[in-house]
Design an enzyme around this catalytic site. Structure first.
Site, PDB file in Angstrom:
ATOM      1  N   ASP A 287       0.868  -1.167   0.000  1.00  0.00           N
ATOM      2  CA  ASP A 287       0.000   0.000   0.000  1.00  0.00           C
ATOM      3  C   ASP A 287       0.918   1.234   0.000  1.00  0.00           C
ATOM      4  O   ASP A 287       2.144   1.128   0.131  1.00  0.00           O
ATOM      5  CB  ASP A 287      -0.953  -0.015   1.200  1.00  0.00           C
ATOM      6  CG  ASP A 287      -2.196   0.841   0.929  1.00  0.00           C
ATOM      7  OD1 ASP A 287      -2.164   1.650  -0.034  1.00  0.00           O
ATOM      8  OD2 ASP A 287      -3.186   0.738   1.660  1.00  0.00           O
TER       9      ASP A 287
HETATM   10  C1  BGC Z   1      -5.117   3.129   0.142  1.00  0.00           C
HETATM   11  C2  BGC Z   1      -5.323   2.078  -0.908  1.00  0.00           C
HETATM   12  C3  BGC Z   1      -5.208   2.685  -2.282  1.00  0.00           C
HETATM   13  C4  BGC Z   1      -3.876   3.375  -2.392  1.00  0.00           C
HETATM   14  C5  BGC Z   1      -3.621   4.004  -3.756  1.00  0.00           C
HETATM   15  C6  BGC Z   1      -3.899   3.961  -0.098  1.00  0.00           C
HETATM   16  O1  BGC Z   1      -3.854   5.038   0.766  1.00  0.00           O
HETATM   17  O2  BGC Z   1      -5.039   2.492   1.406  1.00  0.00           O
HETATM   18  O3  BGC Z   1      -6.574   1.473  -0.752  1.00  0.00           O
HETATM   19  O4  BGC Z   1      -5.360   1.704  -3.256  1.00  0.00           O
HETATM   20  O5  BGC Z   1      -3.807   4.394  -1.422  1.00  0.00           O
HETATM   21  O6  BGC Z   1      -4.410   5.094  -3.986  1.00  0.00           O
END
Ligand code: BGC
Length: 781
Positions: A287
């Site tokens: 993530d």
């Molecule tokens: C979130 C994810 C997301 C990623 C990319 C993160 O902050 O937890 O769910 O896919 O950002 O945008």
């Protein structure tokens, strides 16, 4: 004769051997291609493939990627996210394929969560349809639009089980149940990927957030998670496993820790469980800056974090660039081996191969496709139908709903004519100007025969501290120039002149989703004040809710005539709300997350344990598991949802009450539409085993069927139950079933069921110690 038989047998064995030994043609082609390509790559270029940058239109995390163009040209980027449209994608992809030394195409990722530009209901709402075809259809349409817009990879499905409505991200998943969550995970992966990723309208799924992210303590986002292995296996892991078994191409590691090691550094999680036990073949991405955040978790400096992540099984670093920076020196110092980098690089190149990017780096995206395949009338129609299916009718006293298409409606509330919030917190590429407000929807559906008196009545958020925080996060929280009292007065005047009040209230979409935990789950106080004043007029009040989580609605459920939960319904929300309000669609949604009476009951979920001192309803008995000030049961249970008609359930009929191992139990009920309208019921099957070697849930969902009935019609609904449905993880984490008594429950929600008991016998198994330990996939023998 004997000889011929032997020969045939030998040929058979050889053929089977060949079939087993030979990888499928696509694999051998892919292997040869990737081998050839990797033999020409430098170490730095291989590390470049592990680098994912955020470039483009959206900011979805705390840090931005720098110098993307130059890095792409140097072959130091494997993929980007937040860039879409054929023009932008083609421009950047051309840099990668034409200007970098080896011309390796980029992955283009994005959070296409519940639609790309045609936005469907937020995922918790989608789950409340219980309609797997509709959910798959929404993912298919999303992938079609997203690929037309240049994307090849979506960070979806989010399959985190959540039992805590304080957590804002409960909006993004399917709710609290692992069985339903697993079914939804599977169909979403199919919807995105189809059977063939190289199709120009297929995109790669990314299952997230692996794992257990939904169990953050106290519902505070990014908070610590701590749970037993059995709890993980039984309740939290099944949806991730289902997505992996459905062939999801990638998995995203979560921000939280698992067993006191951050998921992103957790080798047990990312390698032993995911790859060795589950057989996952794709790649793992972190993530957003999750490797960097391991320093805050207390894992050491960034160099150490990068080392831990790679060794744990993380292939791609999202935004953090720790791999780019530290892997070369870690290899030089023998802290990691080049073969570990090769393995990660290979997995990413394989994903690109499967997507057909080496043949067509643009994956068939063209401006023509974007113009003709995005936000089409057909897609909008699907969004409208699916939104209507996602709404849950929580209350409907004296059949206030459906409304007549005549007379006068006071349409009140800050969300009544709002377009901005309808798309929810993960609108991504969705354009709110395309969204249909409730007011607009009512005019479309009821036409001029209905007079609408509209009044805002209250601001969405009046609390200055909350408003300031949301504004600082970039949310638009409009404040009316009038005083609260002036707004309420206008609303009351409208109510007094109307036949019925429709109050559209709820949360700002910015109060839901990521980094949007709440400790109070009521409607904002100023909106409650408005509602109290409207109820005091004596006019019937229909409360239409828009929100991203279960709310505490004690007062509302007592005083409003009808309550329709509509979540954030997407682009066509307003039309769909009107379709339901006026009865053009008979509501069929059922809750997939429990609505508490009070925040103090959280975590509250239907598949809880019995405890040694369950409360049995005797208020004078002290030493039972209960609260002094609130009942144990929820306000609205898992699986609950009304219709404009009523369904009556006959008693359960069983084909047998004593069964042997290999037998199938047929459990049926007669379901009758006892009302005056055609309608659809989701008939739910729950099983419970009161005595087992470990404590079990009081009940577990094990099946459901959607049945459409005309008024007066009766249908027999039959569930086939086999020992496979009886399985659970025992104390040794073996996935198996135990003989004994089982209670079969069938009904319209988890707390209103018919029940019957059966006994299931099991032949004692000859001892074979190696045969039993299989904490692996459900269903695979
Ligand atoms: C979130 C994810 C997301 C990623 C990319 C993160 O902050 O937890 O769910 O896919 O950002 O945008």
């Amino acid at each position: 004769m004997q000889k011929n038989r032997q020969l045939l047998w030998l040929i058979g064995v050889m053929l089977a051997g060949c079939l087993q030994a030979q990888p499928p043609v696509i694999d051998s082609k892919m292997n040869a291609f990737v081998d050839g390509l990797m033999s020409r790559m430098t170490l730095q270029e291989k590390i470049g493939q592990l680098n994912l940058l955020s470039v483009g239109f959206d900011v979805t995390g705390p840090q931005l990627s720098q110098d993307a163009d130059a890095k792409v040209r140097q072959g130091l980027v494997g993929g980007v996210f937040n860039t879409y449209t054929p023009v932008a994608v083609r421009k950047l992809q051309a840099q990668a394929v034409k200007e970098s030394r080896l011309g390796i195409p980029l992955l283009f990722g994005y959070d296409v969560i519940h639609g790309h530009k045609t936005i469907f209901p937020m995922p918790l709402g989608l789950a409340c349809t219980w309609n797997l075809d509709s959910i798959e259809r929404s993912a298919r349409i999303a992938a079609n639009e997203a690929t037309a817009d240049g994307l090849t990879w979506t960070f979806s499905p989010m399959v985190d089980i959540a039992r805590d409505a304080r957590w804002g991200r409960i909006a993004e998943g399917a709710g609290e149940d692992p069985y339903l969550g697993a079914q939804i995970a599977r169909v979403m992966v199919h919807g995105y990927q189809t059977g063939d990723l190289s199709q120009s309208n297929a995109m790669m799924a990314c299952v997230k957030h692996f794992a257990l992210y939904g169990a953050a303590e106290a519902g505070r986002d990014y908070n610590t998670v701590d749970m037993s292995r059995r709890q993980m296996y039984e309740y939290y892991l099944p949806p991730y496993l289902a997505a992996v078994e459905a062939g999801a191409g990638s998995v995203m590691s979560s921000f939280n820790e698992v067993d006191a090691v951050p998921a992103t550094a957790n080798r047990w999680l990312l390698t032993d469980l995911l790859r060795t036990q589950w057989g996952f073949q794709g790649f793992v991405v972190t993530d957003y800056t999750a490797i960097n955040e391991m320093s805050e978790h207390g894992m050491g400096d960034l160099r150490m974090d990068a080392q831990l992540a790679l060794k744990a099984g993380v292939d791609m670093d999202m935004v953090g660039e720790t791999y780019l920076k530290y892997l070369p020196e870690l290899v030089a110092k023998n802290a990691i081996s080049e073969s570990q980098i090769n393995q990660a690089c290979r997995r990413i190149l394989e994903a690109k191969f499967k997507l057909g990017l080496f043949a067509d780096p643009y994956h068939g995206c063209t401006e023509e496709r974007a113009r003709t395949e995005i936000l089409t009338p057909e897609n909008r129609q699907a969004a409208r139908e699916i939104a209507a299916q996602s709404f849950v009718l929580l209350k409907n006293d004296q059949k206030i709903l459906p409304l007549r298409k005549s007379g006068t409606i006071a349409l009140v509330g800050p969300l009544a004519d709002d377009q901005q919030n309808l798309l929810g917190s993960w609108r991504a590429a969705g354009d709110w100007r395309q969204a249909v407000s409730v007011q607009w929807g009512i005019s479309n559906v009821a036409g001029s025969a209905v007079t609408i008196l509209s009044a805002k009545g209250a601001n969405l958020v009046d609390d200055p501290a909350l408003r300031a925080t949301l504004k600082a996060f970039g949310a638009e929280i409009p404040v009316d120039a009038r005083s609260p009292q002036e707004m309420v007065n206008e609303a009351v005047a409208a109510a007094n002149r109307a036949d019925v009040v429709v109050a559209v209230l709820g949360e700002s979409s910015a109060m839901t989703g990521e980094a949007a935990s709440r400790s109070d789950l009521g409607l904002p106080e100023n909106q409650k004040d408005l509602l109290r004043t409207l109820v005091a007029t004596g006019k019937p009040v229909v409360l239409v809710l828009m929100n991203g989580r279960p709310l505490t609605l004690g007062w509302e459920s007592e005083h409003c005539g009808a309550i329709l939960e509509t979540w954030f319904g997407g682009t066509e929300a307003g039309n769909a709300v009107a379709d339901v309000l006026f009865g053009d669609y008979n509501p069929s949604g059922k809750l997939t997350a429990t609505f508490p009476r009070s925040v103090g009951q959280i975590p509250i979920y239907y598949n809880h344990k019995n405890t040694g001192r369950p409360y049995k309803g005797d208020p004078a008995f002290k030493y039972a598991s209960r609260y002094l000030d609130v009942p144990n049961d929820p306000l609205y249970a898992f699986g609950y949802g009304l219709s404009f008609t009523t369904f009556s359930y006959g008693d359960i009929k069983l084909n047998k009450t004593a069964l042997a191992d290999d037998e199938t139990l047929l459990a049926s009920v007669s379901l009758t539409n006892a009302g005056e309208r055609a309608g659809e019921e989701t008939v739910q099957l729950y099983l419970s085993q009161p005595i087992a070697s470990v404590t079990r849930s009081v009940e577990d969902l094990r099946g459901f069927q959607q049945v459409r009935l005309q008024p007066g019609e009766t249908k027999e609904v039959t569930f086939r139950i086999t020992p496979e449905d009886l399985k659970f993880y025992n104390a040794k984490l073996e996935y198996d079933w135990e003989p004994g008594a089982f209670i079969v429950r069938i009904g319209g929600n988890s707390s209103q069921v018919k029940s019957a008991t059966v006994n299931w016998h099991k032949k004692p198994v000859a001892l074979n110690p190696s045969a039993t330990i299989r904490p692996l996939a459900k269903g695979s023998e």
